[in-house]
Design a protein around this motif. Structure first.
Motif, mmCIF file in Angstrom:
data_model
loop_
_atom_site.group_PDB
_atom_site.id
_atom_site.type_symbol
_atom_site.label_atom_id
_atom_site.label_comp_id
_atom_site.label_asym_id
_atom_site.label_seq_id
_atom_site.Cartn_x
_atom_site.Cartn_y
_atom_site.Cartn_z
ATOM 1 N N PHE A 137 -56.653 57.121 57.196
ATOM 2 C CA PHE A 137 -57.160 55.798 56.853
ATOM 3 C C PHE A 137 -58.030 55.260 57.989
ATOM 4 C CE2 PHE A 137 -52.968 56.370 54.951
ATOM 5 C CZ PHE A 137 -53.260 56.194 53.610
ATOM 6 N N GLU A 138 -58.961 54.419 57.617
ATOM 7 C CA GLU A 138 -59.786 53.740 58.604
ATOM 8 C C GLU A 138 -58.918 52.773 59.430
ATOM 9 O OE1 GLU A 138 -62.934 54.332 59.271
ATOM 10 O OE2 GLU A 138 -63.018 55.874 57.695
ATOM 11 N N PRO A 139 -59.315 52.502 60.677
ATOM 12 C CA PRO A 139 -58.540 51.588 61.524
ATOM 13 C C PRO A 139 -58.373 50.191 60.928
ATOM 14 C CG PRO A 139 -60.132 52.803 62.840
ATOM 15 C CD PRO A 139 -60.446 53.095 61.401
ATOM 16 N N HIS A 159 -53.585 67.661 46.468
ATOM 17 C CA HIS A 159 -54.238 66.771 47.422
ATOM 18 C C HIS A 159 -53.784 65.318 47.274
ATOM 19 C CE1 HIS A 159 -57.351 70.100 46.969
ATOM 20 N NE2 HIS A 159 -56.829 70.253 48.164
ATOM 21 N N LYS A 160 -52.634 65.115 46.631
ATOM 22 C CA LYS A 160 -52.170 63.744 46.403
ATOM 23 C C LYS A 160 -50.911 63.461 47.221
ATOM 24 C CE LYS A 160 -55.279 62.715 43.210
ATOM 25 N NZ LYS A 160 -54.924 62.405 41.820
ATOM 26 N N TYR A 172 -52.414 58.761 46.679
ATOM 27 C CA TYR A 172 -53.603 58.733 47.526
ATOM 28 C C TYR A 172 -54.168 60.140 47.637
ATOM 29 C CZ TYR A 172 -56.478 58.008 51.719
ATOM 30 O OH TYR A 172 -57.523 57.934 52.611
ATOM 31 N N ASP A 173 -55.447 60.286 47.314
ATOM 32 C CA ASP A 173 -56.110 61.577 47.383
ATOM 33 C C ASP A 173 -56.605 61.798 48.810
ATOM 34 O OD1 ASP A 173 -58.140 63.690 47.208
ATOM 35 O OD2 ASP A 173 -57.921 63.483 45.037
ATOM 36 N N ILE A 174 -56.089 62.832 49.484
ATOM 37 C CA ILE A 174 -56.433 63.057 50.883
ATOM 38 C C ILE A 174 -57.858 63.563 51.058
ATOM 39 C CG2 ILE A 174 -54.038 63.471 51.552
ATOM 40 C CD1 ILE A 174 -54.675 66.488 51.508
ATOM 41 N N GLN A 175 -58.509 63.993 49.966
ATOM 42 C CA GLN A 175 -59.890 64.453 50.060
ATOM 43 C C GLN A 175 -60.883 63.364 49.696
ATOM 44 O OE1 GLN A 175 -60.011 68.143 47.730
ATOM 45 N NE2 GLN A 175 -59.814 69.296 49.627
ATOM 46 N N THR A 176 -60.691 62.709 48.557
ATOM 47 C CA THR A 176 -61.624 61.671 48.124
ATOM 48 C C THR A 176 -61.335 60.326 48.761
ATOM 49 O OG1 THR A 176 -60.299 60.978 46.207
ATOM 50 C CG2 THR A 176 -61.828 62.833 45.901
ATOM 51 N N GLN A 178 -59.259 58.112 47.737
ATOM 52 C CA GLN A 178 -59.124 57.110 46.684
ATOM 53 C C GLN A 178 -57.656 56.937 46.296
ATOM 54 O OE1 GLN A 178 -61.850 55.292 45.411
ATOM 55 N NE2 GLN A 178 -62.818 56.304 47.176
ATOM 56 N N PHE A 179 -57.287 55.692 45.944
ATOM 57 C CA PHE A 179 -55.946 55.376 45.471
ATOM 58 C C PHE A 179 -55.922 55.296 43.952
ATOM 59 C CE2 PHE A 179 -55.607 53.412 49.735
ATOM 60 C CZ PHE A 179 -54.374 53.899 50.135
#
Length: 441
Positions: A137-139, A159-160, A172-176, A178-179
């Protein structure tokens, strides 16, 4: 996920597990009734074989198993002790990697101590190399401050990652990056409720979670969501509530509560198809603690057994039936299987042809804590895999809870993943290849 794709990944997983079982990992041995006691490795001895950076190594004799260091001092600014421990033995830190050369793992690093929050790693299974992919995740994301406890990889979605967010269960998709929302309890139970301690069936269609009051933290009972029918069910507590879990098949729910106000936690078991309680087991009658669930059965500790630190199985069906004792120690001072993981449970094999693994750290002077695996057939043939390499007497991990490994198996039962302080000043993450074939010879 479309039904056709879901069936494809399920078939791929089953075929891959069968193929993986023939790939015999080196090292380890089987002993009866925990008959051997090894001397505890010192911090100096550990440093002679554990590499200082990420990478492969082999445990010394008598173990001989192959392992990989996943984290190192570069993951925390200034080499601080910033790694959070693995969440628990029943929450997978690794994805469904069957049919792929790469396995993904996640761990979380405390941002207050120079870490980057929840972080993704990629393990190359053919080369035994590890790459830190980076923060999930972004800071600016509130998720970047999470410990990762209670998060776990989906069984059929490679990837979820399942993530809790107040009243919502998310994938949460660790590649895209997206939630997607799996379910939200707000519409049924209002804005002052949230979920905790999530679990999912291995087809990713049935999910359970503890329902809590936001303002007080009170646990109200267990929520179950049937994803195919988009239906929420609720199983209110009748005693002092601790946690609940859906089994790997999605057919059964186990709730741990102190029903009679005596001793410790009791079990309530529900048939989810009928939404009916099929039985209760009191603590003094063998209700389990530190458990994990398979397909229609539960394996956990029985602290009322006459056998030292025993683990037993309960079978879930028309009633709740006590199964065999699957593990016990040579004395009461050693609890080798304290935190049991059966994240490798399979639908295509009977329980008796499957195994679970456990890990622990104790203050027993001079005794080596080990990763131990057992068949679920009552034979008590114990596979000794590797030393845990941890200590409750050294500062790494900071708290006793964090210092205890609570490791988990991957979905194929080929790797065991845990965190340990190496009897030193920092917590680090490792995986070891499990030579499970020795249990079935």
């Amino acid at each position: 996920m479309p039904v056709r794709a879901l069936l494809f990944f399920t078939l791929l997983w089953i075929l891959g597990q069968a193929a993986g079982a023939s790939a015999d990992a080196p090292g380890g041995w089987v002993e009866k009734d925990g008959s051997g006691v090894r001397t505890k490795l010192s911090a100096d001895q550990i440093q002679t074989f554990v590499p200082p950076t990420r990478g492969r190594f082999t445990f010394p004799a008598p173990y001989g198993t192959q392992a990989v260091r996943i984290t190192d001092t570069t993951d925390c600014v200034g080499g601080d002790d910033c790694l959070f421990p693995v969440g628990y033995s029943y929450w997978r830190n690794s994805n469904n990697h069957v049919g792929s050369n790469d396995m993904y793992l996640f761990f979380s690093f405390d941002r207050r101590k120079g870490g980057a929050g929840p972080t993704l790693f990629r393990y190359d299974k053919s080369q035994d190399t590890v790459v830190k992919v980076g923060p999930l995740f972004e800071p600016t994301s509130p998720f970047s401050w999470s410990t990762g406890e209670g998060w776990y990889f989906a069984a059929t979605h490679p990837h979820k990652l399942y993530v809790n967010d107040g009243p919502r269960m998310l994938r949460y998709d660790i590649q895209t990056r997206q939630f997607e929302t799996v379910f939200d309890v707000t519409s049924v139970w209002g804005n002052d409720k949230y979920i905790w301690q999530m679990h999912s069936s291995n087809n990713d269609l049935v999910h359970s979670a503890t329902l809590r009051v936001q303002s007080t933290g009170e646990m109200l009972g267990c929520v179950v969501y049937h994803e195919a029918q988009q239906r929420l069910s609720f199983y209110p507590k009748v005693g002092e509530f601790d946690e609940c879990s859906v089994d790997k098949s999605g057919a059964w729910l186990v709730s741990l509560e102190n029903i009679d106000g005596q001793y410790d936690l009791d079990m309530r078991v529900f048939d989810l198809a009928r939404e009916w309680e099929i039985g209760r087991v009191l603590d003094q009658d063998g209700a389990v603690g530190h458990y994990d669930l398979g397909y229609g059965y539960i394996v956990g500790s029985d602290n009322w057994s006459a056998l030292p630190n025993a683990s037993l199985v309960w079978l879930l069906g028309q009633t709740v039936t006590k199964g065999p004792v699957v593990h016990y120690n040579i004395n009461w001072n050693i609890d080798a299987m304290n935190h049991r993981s059966h994240a490798n449970a399979r639908a295509d094999l009977p329980m008796e042809r499957q195994f679970a693994c456990g890990s622990n750290v104790e203050n027993v002077s001079g005794v080596q804590n080990e990763i131990t695996c057992v068949k679920l057939d009552g034979s008590d043939r114990q596979l000794i895999v590797a030393p845990v390499m941890g200590s409750l007497d050294t500062p790494g991990g900071q708290t006793e809870f964090n210092k205890r490994p609570k490791g988990n198996l991957d979905i194929a039962g080929e790797y065991f993943i845990w965190t340990t302080n190496l009897s030193g000043h920092r917590l680090e993450a490792f995986l070891v290849k499990v030579p499970s074939h020795l249990l079935f010879q």
